[in-house]
Scaffold this active site. Sequence first.
Site, PDB file in Angstrom:
ATOM      1  N   HIS A 266       0.827  -1.217   0.000  1.00 59.98           N
ATOM      2  CA  HIS A 266       0.000   0.000   0.000  1.00 59.98           C
ATOM      3  C   HIS A 266       0.862   1.268   0.000  1.00 59.98           C
ATOM      4  O   HIS A 266       1.193   1.769  -1.060  1.00 59.98           O
ATOM      5  CB  HIS A 266      -1.014   0.036   1.148  1.00 59.98           C
ATOM      6  CG  HIS A 266      -1.947  -1.121   1.170  1.00 59.98           C
ATOM      7  ND1 HIS A 266      -2.828  -1.383   0.154  1.00 59.98           N
ATOM      8  CD2 HIS A 266      -2.131  -2.130   2.079  1.00 59.98           C
ATOM      9  CE1 HIS A 266      -3.528  -2.472   0.438  1.00 59.98           C
ATOM     10  NE2 HIS A 266      -3.112  -2.952   1.598  1.00 59.98           N
ATOM     11  N   ASP A 317      -5.075  -8.204  -3.589  1.00 59.12           N
ATOM     12  CA  ASP A 317      -5.362  -7.983  -2.171  1.00 59.12           C
ATOM     13  C   ASP A 317      -6.704  -8.570  -1.726  1.00 59.12           C
ATOM     14  O   ASP A 317      -6.804  -9.762  -1.484  1.00 59.12           O
ATOM     15  CB  ASP A 317      -5.261  -6.471  -1.897  1.00 59.12           C
ATOM     16  CG  ASP A 317      -5.326  -6.120  -0.419  1.00 59.12           C
ATOM     17  OD1 ASP A 317      -5.423  -7.029   0.413  1.00 59.12           O
ATOM     18  OD2 ASP A 317      -5.273  -4.914  -0.088  1.00 59.12           O
TER      19      ASP A 317
HETATM   20 ZN   LIG Z   1      -3.624  -6.891   2.609  1.00 57.10          ZN
END
Ligand SMILES: [Zn+2]
Length: 442
Positions: A266, A317
Amino acid sequence: MALWWAEHAWLGGARTDRGVLLDVKDDRIASVTTGTGVAPRGANRLPGLTLPGLANAHSHAFHRALRGRTHERSGSFWSWRELMYSVASRVEPDGYLRLARAVYAEMALAGFTAVGEFHYLHHGPGGVPYDDPNEMGLALVEAAASAGIRLTLLDALYLRGGFERPLEGPQLRFGDRDAAGWADRVSRLDDTDRVRIGAAIHSIRAVAPADAVEAAKWASSAGRPLHAHVSEQRDEHDGCVAFHGRTPLAALDEAGALSSDFTAVHGNHFSPEDVFLLASTGGGCCACPTTERDLGDGIGPFRALHSAGVALSVGTDSHAQIDGFEEARAIEMDARSAGETRGVFAPFALGEAATVGGMTALGWDAGSLAPGRLADFVNIRMDSVRTAGVDPGLVAAAILAASAADVVTVVVGGKPIVADGKHLFVDEVERELADSIRSLIQ
Ligand SMILES: [Zn+2]
């Protein structure tokens, strides 16, 4: 020895090559010849455009059960997490195996040849270990083997529910006795031809800096990739600054976690200093833009990271969708919207994030069509309603026009796992997904 002849293949840079012959010996590419006019006799033909196999550098297989189910009420990452926890509380090893096999088959159909599973659903209800404390991880290993894709099992240390909170409720399944107990358990897992064991620090929210030190030591002494969720949510980033007096990335650096084997997942709320820090330590960053936009996480400074020399990778994800082309494209599109400008990334840089960037982050010697590399590749059609008329001479044809639905052939280690758009080992992937998810959602 097997010959594969690609009508067009991406060997690097903005343009693709015509008539590319890949000579595969065992599981590696032995030679690459460009400019061959026609396929030699006996060669396997790959019409359309062929790319290195895509790498899905960040996955939580069981989150696939949430797709489409968390949009009825306005909410946030944190309300989404409530439903994720309710699914997490129901998964048992058999169901985990079945769901993960179907999810990995969906990834294979999308052109992924490797997945990095950020694995934290370790133990039974209440945190009671199974007879084999790695039973859930081994279910993922079996799932990847039956779906035919490479797995890097990033076993995550997860010890607390927040900066000052113990684990509670469904989180009890994620924890280990302590960092030493985690290291002892993970040390019992072994690499195989298609499996790499790696480590993860779930987040600085879930792991105190002193425990992160232990995880970092274990990963570096064992030469394992180390991943961590970092600054996904603004609350998490600011909360860390308030509690620890430093950003999550700086706290991980102080714990010794940052190196060229480290991947920050991220990074949406990285400070300019974080960008410099990650670049200076040689770490990579995994963008998960389709999840980040689904959860309203914010848009990461991926252009600044790329400019600073940080290798980018992509991950699906939470599996709000599983499409590596869209994942790579979304990095560019989000940057366009945020910066009110076009052409932020060269398409080939996005292609590198989806291939070699992710393979490197996962510890695989793959991600480019070059002699000596693992023979992983994906072939997409250039005659679908999405790709017809698009110039196959440019890698932008794949990155800006194609979707997972255009994948025809997927080869892992020289062996096809998808042919004619069908998975060769998992029948009726749709039914497997539907049935395995139905058993977890009530
Ligand atoms: Zn994750």
